[in-house]
Motif scaffolding. Structure first.
Motif, short mmCIF file in Angstrom:
data_model
loop_
_atom_site.label_atom_id
_atom_site.label_comp_id
_atom_site.label_asym_id
_atom_site.label_seq_id
_atom_site.Cartn_x
_atom_site.Cartn_y
_atom_site.Cartn_z
N ILE A 72 37.85 45.66 37.54
CA ILE A 72 36.65 45.11 36.82
C ILE A 72 36.16 44.20 37.65
O ILE A 72 34.55 44.19 37.85
CB ILE A 72 37.18 44.56 35.45
N ILE A 73 36.79 43.31 38.41
CA ILE A 73 36.06 42.47 39.18
C ILE A 73 35.42 42.67 40.46
O ILE A 73 34.43 42.05 41.01
CB ILE A 73 37.06 41.06 39.36
N SER A 74 35.93 43.95 40.80
CA SER A 74 35.27 44.54 41.95
C SER A 74 33.85 45.10 41.99
O SER A 74 33.31 45.24 42.80
CB SER A 74 36.34 45.36 42.83
N VAL A 75 33.77 45.30 40.57
CA VAL A 75 32.59 46.13 40.57
C VAL A 75 31.38 45.56 39.49
O VAL A 75 30.26 45.89 39.60
CB VAL A 75 32.72 47.65 39.99
N LEU A 76 31.88 44.68 38.76
CA LEU A 76 30.88 44.03 37.79
C LEU A 76 30.07 42.91 38.12
O LEU A 76 30.52 42.08 38.91
CB LEU A 76 31.48 43.67 36.33
N PRO A 77 28.89 42.67 38.15
CA PRO A 77 27.81 41.88 38.64
C PRO A 77 28.25 40.59 38.01
O PRO A 77 27.84 39.31 38.61
CB PRO A 77 26.36 42.23 38.19
N TYR A 82 32.08 34.83 42.15
CA TYR A 82 33.37 34.56 42.63
C TYR A 82 33.48 35.49 43.85
O TYR A 82 34.10 35.20 44.94
CB TYR A 82 34.42 34.69 41.70
N THR A 83 33.12 36.60 43.62
CA THR A 83 33.45 37.97 44.60
C THR A 83 32.66 37.68 46.04
O THR A 83 33.04 38.35 46.84
CB THR A 83 33.42 39.19 43.83
N ASN A 84 31.37 37.00 45.79
CA ASN A 84 30.71 36.84 46.93
C ASN A 84 31.07 35.87 47.92
O ASN A 84 30.49 35.56 48.92
CB ASN A 84 29.12 36.63 46.50
N THR A 85 32.25 35.34 47.83
CA THR A 85 32.99 34.14 48.69
C THR A 85 33.42 35.10 49.93
O THR A 85 34.13 36.19 49.55
CB THR A 85 34.02 33.27 48.32
#
Length: 102
Positions: A72-77, A82-85
């Motif tokens: 989920i965290i790898s695809v949802l905006p 968090y994921t753009n670090t």
């Protein structure tokens, strides 16, 4: 769907109520000895508190435990903050291509 109420605490931390969120985090960590708490939940709380290293460790734990939240965290905006670090981006790139992670 957030069965643990973590979303509310993530928002609270972002609004400056970090002590309330830390108290909740401590309850979750204690509960992990009795029931499974998805490490991706801990990841979101740690990152909302600015504790990125602990959040990253939670991602590695999520990989070890096959936490479905990783998908989920790898695809949802929703998770982009968090994921753009760089460290999380590196983890997700490796996780998506390396079945031997961690």
């Amino acid at each position: 769907m957030d069965l643990y109420g973590a979303d509310s605490y993530v928002i609270a931390a972002r609004l400056g109520f970090k002590e309330v969120t830390r108290t909740y985090l401590q309850r979750l960590l204690k509960a992990r000895s009795e029931k499974w708490i998805p490490p991706t939940i801990l990841f979101s709380i740690y990152f909302s508190l600015g504790e990125n290293e602990n959040g990253l460790q939670s991602l590695y734990q999520a990989a070890k435990e096959n936490d479905p939240g990783l998908h989920i965290i790898s695809v949802l905006p929703l998770w982009d903050d968090y994921t753009n670090t760089p460290s999380v981006n590196a983890f997700l790139s490796k996780w998506q291509t390396d079945t031997n992670l961690p």
